[in-house]
Motif scaffolding. Structure first.
Motif, PDB file in Angstrom:
ATOM      1  N   HIS B 157      -1.526 -10.979 -73.415  1.00 53.06           N
ATOM      2  CA  HIS B 157      -1.191 -12.209 -74.116  1.00 53.06           C
ATOM      3  C   HIS B 157      -0.182 -13.057 -73.340  1.00 53.06           C
ATOM      4  O   HIS B 157      -0.348 -14.265 -73.196  1.00 53.06           O
ATOM      5  CB  HIS B 157      -0.621 -11.838 -75.495  1.00 53.06           C
ATOM      6  CG  HIS B 157      -0.044 -12.986 -76.255  1.00 53.06           C
ATOM      7  ND1 HIS B 157      -0.820 -13.859 -76.974  1.00 53.06           N
ATOM      8  CD2 HIS B 157       1.232 -13.426 -76.396  1.00 53.06           C
ATOM      9  CE1 HIS B 157      -0.048 -14.769 -77.532  1.00 53.06           C
ATOM     10  NE2 HIS B 157       1.199 -14.532 -77.194  1.00 53.06           N
ATOM     11  N   ASN B 160      -1.508 -14.722 -70.259  1.00 54.35           N
ATOM     12  CA  ASN B 160      -2.401 -15.795 -70.691  1.00 54.35           C
ATOM     13  C   ASN B 160      -1.598 -17.015 -71.146  1.00 54.35           C
ATOM     14  O   ASN B 160      -1.998 -18.158 -70.935  1.00 54.35           O
ATOM     15  CB  ASN B 160      -3.317 -15.293 -71.808  1.00 54.35           C
ATOM     16  CG  ASN B 160      -4.471 -16.250 -72.068  1.00 54.35           C
ATOM     17  OD1 ASN B 160      -5.145 -16.677 -71.129  1.00 54.35           O
ATOM     18  ND2 ASN B 160      -4.674 -16.602 -73.328  1.00 54.35           N
ATOM     19  N   ASN B 168      -8.224 -19.786 -74.682  1.00 57.64           N
ATOM     20  CA  ASN B 168      -9.229 -18.777 -74.348  1.00 57.64           C
ATOM     21  C   ASN B 168      -9.593 -18.911 -72.865  1.00 57.64           C
ATOM     22  O   ASN B 168     -10.216 -19.881 -72.458  1.00 57.64           O
ATOM     23  CB  ASN B 168     -10.467 -18.983 -75.217  1.00 57.64           C
ATOM     24  CG  ASN B 168     -11.517 -17.910 -74.974  1.00 57.64           C
ATOM     25  OD1 ASN B 168     -11.388 -17.107 -74.043  1.00 57.64           O
ATOM     26  ND2 ASN B 168     -12.533 -17.891 -75.808  1.00 57.64           N
ATOM     27  N   SER B 169      -9.197 -17.901 -72.066  1.00 62.03           N
ATOM     28  CA  SER B 169      -9.401 -18.012 -70.622  1.00 62.03           C
ATOM     29  C   SER B 169     -10.532 -17.113 -70.133  1.00 62.03           C
ATOM     30  O   SER B 169     -10.677 -16.889 -68.934  1.00 62.03           O
ATOM     31  CB  SER B 169      -8.098 -17.669 -69.902  1.00 62.03           C
ATOM     32  OG  SER B 169      -7.670 -16.391 -70.317  1.00 62.03           O
ATOM     33  N   ILE B 183     -11.889 -13.214 -65.511  1.00 65.27           N
ATOM     34  CA  ILE B 183     -11.330 -12.705 -66.770  1.00 65.27           C
ATOM     35  C   ILE B 183     -12.464 -12.453 -67.756  1.00 65.27           C
ATOM     36  O   ILE B 183     -13.267 -13.346 -68.027  1.00 65.27           O
ATOM     37  CB  ILE B 183     -10.325 -13.708 -67.369  1.00 65.27           C
ATOM     38  CG1 ILE B 183      -9.128 -13.869 -66.420  1.00 65.27           C
ATOM     39  CG2 ILE B 183      -9.852 -13.243 -68.743  1.00 65.27           C
ATOM     40  CD1 ILE B 183      -8.197 -14.989 -66.801  1.00 65.27           C
ATOM     41  N   VAL B 186      -9.035 -11.158 -73.136  1.00 65.49           N
ATOM     42  CA  VAL B 186      -7.617 -11.499 -73.281  1.00 65.49           C
ATOM     43  C   VAL B 186      -7.099 -10.744 -74.502  1.00 65.49           C
ATOM     44  O   VAL B 186      -7.740 -10.756 -75.567  1.00 65.49           O
ATOM     45  CB  VAL B 186      -7.424 -13.015 -73.487  1.00 65.49           C
ATOM     46  CG1 VAL B 186      -5.952 -13.345 -73.699  1.00 65.49           C
ATOM     47  CG2 VAL B 186      -7.998 -13.795 -72.317  1.00 65.49           C
TER      48      VAL B 186
END
Ligand SMILES: Nc1ncnc2c1ncn2[C@@H]1O[C@H](COP(=O)(O)OP(=O)(O)O)[C@@H](O)[C@H]1O
Ligand SMILES: [Mg+2]
Lengths: 255, 432
Positions: B157, B160, B168-169, B183, B186
């Motif tokens: 987290h 990110n 949202n990655s 990625i 996450v």
């Protein structure tokens, strides 16, 4: 109303035993106004404290308004004090930072009355002593005599069966003492039973029964002849009484 | 109704009493709340140290230590770090429900789309995919990687937040020490306290990792070992460790039934025995399985010094109670007149007790609030002096409740003796 039979109260300190009351017996009927006199240290206060359930006793029987008090639990004794007895002290014993209203209200708090009922009773009691207009004052803002009248109102608020007063005028000058005495006489006329300790022979003479305590016992003779107040024709007394009612009236209007 | 109005009367009287002797009550509240605050701060540390980080299954998660050191004098016996081929033997077994084999590493991370060249120093856990389910890692976006090899990562987290501002990655590509990895997942904010999967080397109160990478890929890329390792062979990089005597991997297994523990034990013992028979090591067979709490105990997570300090703070609190009690005694002494008067006009002993108790309970509530604030403050200070406490010095809600409760108890305890004294006078004694 009050029946004491062979009451003894012994104070025990390290070295000495004081027999403050010895085989003390007394009956007081409903509606009586009794003056208790006697030398200093003779046991007058002890008698009144025992009568008011503020002190316990070592021997004998005591019956108050038909209730035998020996062996009662603290909660039962407290209830009797709260509901049947109004106690008036020489030093007034008001709580200095409570208002007059709150002081008079105090005993009612332990009675479970609604706040409107408490208010009604406090106002009524203060009216009887001529101080209904001073409810928001602090005790320090009143004279000694007025403070003692607040204390009387506090004793009256619970509508007790008996009023016990230990030298109620002992700290007051004669005018203020007069006002307090008038109030007590009025209450007695309305039917209140009163026992008052006093060292003032004139006050004792005014009431319908005198008892004397000497050395912890009831003296079986009377020093002062009881006077019938209704037939009294003492001009001096009359004028003081009328001054008092004017005074009380004036305070009512003032505030 | 009657009790109700008496209660509100008692509360009113208590407030009046506080106002009447402000400085005295201030002292009492301060004394008690310092005592409670110190103890509470200390208990917060103990709580963080002694708590079970994964209570639902801590008994079924087992950490594996083995004896396969090829020499007569192993660094530890058994060793909590394993050789690649030993660890793989464990990963292969179908006795456990799942397993995790991992080592700790570190890389610099950057979003390839970012115009900035800033790289974030990130803690890496190079692991087999079983780790996520085994440790109950909570996903915010995406999923775990499925194989031990692949140019994929899961990120935590915080990383990110730092790199992608919390968006949202999943699908984005990170440049990690010059390599590009995508990625796939996450995590949500994830607190594991103590960090049961790696409590050794003083890491019990580290945060969870920033990046989780497939084990084989990390080894292939030569991501260096950021934890304890031992070896009898020379090696130039992690990528050379698979068939050498380099001990650096940790292994955890999850059993669906703890009864399978003995089967696992004999599986490991047989393996060690085979190695020994083949002359690969001279040591006695000594493989150990520790569940989470046993492993935390083994790693001495609860600091003995902190426990000693707990004892000291309990003693300190009792001194505070004695102090507050004597302060209150003087207060009740002053109130003798009022107690006598109230008794005279008809309050029972019980009434007076209730009045006193109401006052103490209110006192306790005030004390509790200040104590909780103070303990927060004490924790802040202790972190200033001992930065390694940073992730332990946490006041959980249950500790706030405990602090309030302690304050109430101490306030009532302090008032008990004075109350008892105040109610023992003859009523007439104070009244003339
Ligand atoms: N609490 C007490 N402890 C010991 N002796 C007391 C106590 N109260 C009163 N006495 C003694 O009892 C006797 C009667 O006292 P008290 O009733 O106060 O007399 P009075 O009111 O008639 O002046 C006195 O000798 C007094 O010293
Ligand atoms: Mg006296």
């Amino acid at each position: 109303m009050l029946k004491m039979n062979n009451i003894s109260r012994i104070y025990q300190s390290d070295t000495i035993q004081t027999h403050a009351l010895r085989d003390f017996s007394l009956n007081v009927g409903a509606g009586e106004f009794v003056a208790v006199t006697g030398p200093s240290g003779s046991g007058k206060s002890t008698f009144l404290n025992v009568a008011g359930l503020l002190d316990n006793f070592d021997k004998g029987q005591y019956e108050l308004d038909g209730v035998s008090v020996q062996g009662l639990k603290d909660s039962e004794l407290s209830r009797l004090r709260n509901e049947k007895i109004g106690f008036i002290f020489q030093n007034y014993n008001l709580i200095p930072d409570y208002s007059i209203f709150d002081n008079v209200d105090m005993p009612l708090r332990y009675r479970g009355f609604s706040s409107s009922e408490r208010k009604r009773r406090v106002e009524q009691a203060l009216e009887k002593v001529g101080l209904a207009s001073r409810m928001k004052y602090l005790p320090s803002q009143l004279s000694g005599g007025q403070q003692q009248r607040v204390a009387i109102a506090r004793a009256l608020a619970g509508e007790p069966k008996i009023l016990l007063a230990d030298e109620p005028t002992g700290n007051l000058d004669s005018l203020m003492a007069r006002q307090v005495m008038e109030i007590l006489h009025d209450l007695n006329k309305e039917g209140a039973t009163i026992i008052m300790v006093t060292h003032d022979p004139d006050q004792a003479r005014e009431v319908n029964r005198n008892v004397q305590i000497i050395d912890g016992q009831l003296a079986d003779f009377k020093i002062y002849a009881p006077l019938d107040r209704k037939s009294q024709s003492d001009d001096d007394n009359q004028s003081i009484a009328s001054v008092v009612s004017k005074e009380v009236h004036k305070e009512e209007v003032d505030a | 109704m009657r009790n109700n109005s008496l209660l509100s009367y008692n509360i009113l009287l208590a407030m009046q009493s506080f106002k009447r002797a402000k400085s005295l009550y201030f002292l009492i509240i301060l004394t008690l709340s310092i005592g409670v605050g110190v103890l509470c701060a200390n208990l917060a540390l103990v709580n963080s140290m002694a708590s079970d980080p994964i209570p639902e299954k801590s008994a079924n998660l087992l950490h594996i230590s083995m004896n396969t050191w090829p020499d007569v004098q192993p660094p530890d016996e058994p060793m909590h770090i394993l050789r690649y081929r030993d660890a793989m033997r464990i990963a292969e077994s179908d006795i456990p429900l799942r397993s995790a084999v991992f080592y700790a590493s570190g890389v610099y991370a950057r979003d390839i789309e970012s115009t900035s060249m800033k790289r974030f120093d990130s803690r890496v856990r190079a692991t087999t995919p079983g780790f996520f389910e085994l440790a109950d890692a909570p996903f915010a976006f995406g999923t775990a990687f499925e194989k031990s090899r692949g140019m994929e990562v899961v990120i935590g987290h915080e990383l990110n937040q730092k790199i992608f501002a919390g968006k949202n990655s999943v699908g984005k590509t990170l440049e990690l020490d010059g390599e590009l990895l995508t990625i796939v997942g996450v995590l949500k904010p994830w607190i594991v306290r103590p960090l049961f999967y790696h409590p050794t080397e003083g890491r019990a109160f580290d945060l969870t990792d920033d990046i989780f990478a497939p084990l084989e890929t990390a080894i292939d890329l030569g991501w260096s070992i950021h934890a304890r390792s031992s070896s009898t062979d020379n090696y130039a990089g992690v990528n050379e460790t698979r068939d050498r005597n380099v001990y650096y991997l940790q292994a955890w297994v999850e059993l669906d039934d703890i009864a399978k523990k003995s089967a696992l034990q004999s599986y490991l013992d047989n393996y060690s025995q085979q190695l020994k028979d083949a002359g690969e090591h001279p040591l006695a067979i000594n493989n150990k399985l520790h569940n989470v709490n046993e492993w935390l105990k083994e790693a001495k997570v609860v600091d003995q010094k902190v426990l000693a300090f707990t004892l000291a703070s309990i003693l300190f609190l009792s001194v505070c109670i004695f102090n507050a009690s004597s302060l209150l005694l003087s207060r009740f002494h002053a109130a003798k007149f009022e107690v006598g008067l109230r008794r005279a006009i008809g309050a029972s002993n019980k009434h007076m007790m209730m009045q006193g108790l109401t006052e103490s309970v209110l006192l306790g509530v005030f004390t509790g609030v200040i104590a909780v604030i103070l303990s927060w403050f004490f924790l802040k200070i202790s972190v200033q002096f001992l930065p390694r406490l940073a992730n332990i010095a946490v006041l959980e809600p249950k500790l706030l409740v405990l602090g309030m409760f302690l304050a109430l108890i101490t306030a009532i305890a302090s008032a008990l003796y004075p109350l008892y004294r105040a109610n023992r006078y003859t009523i007439s004694a104070e009244l003339k």
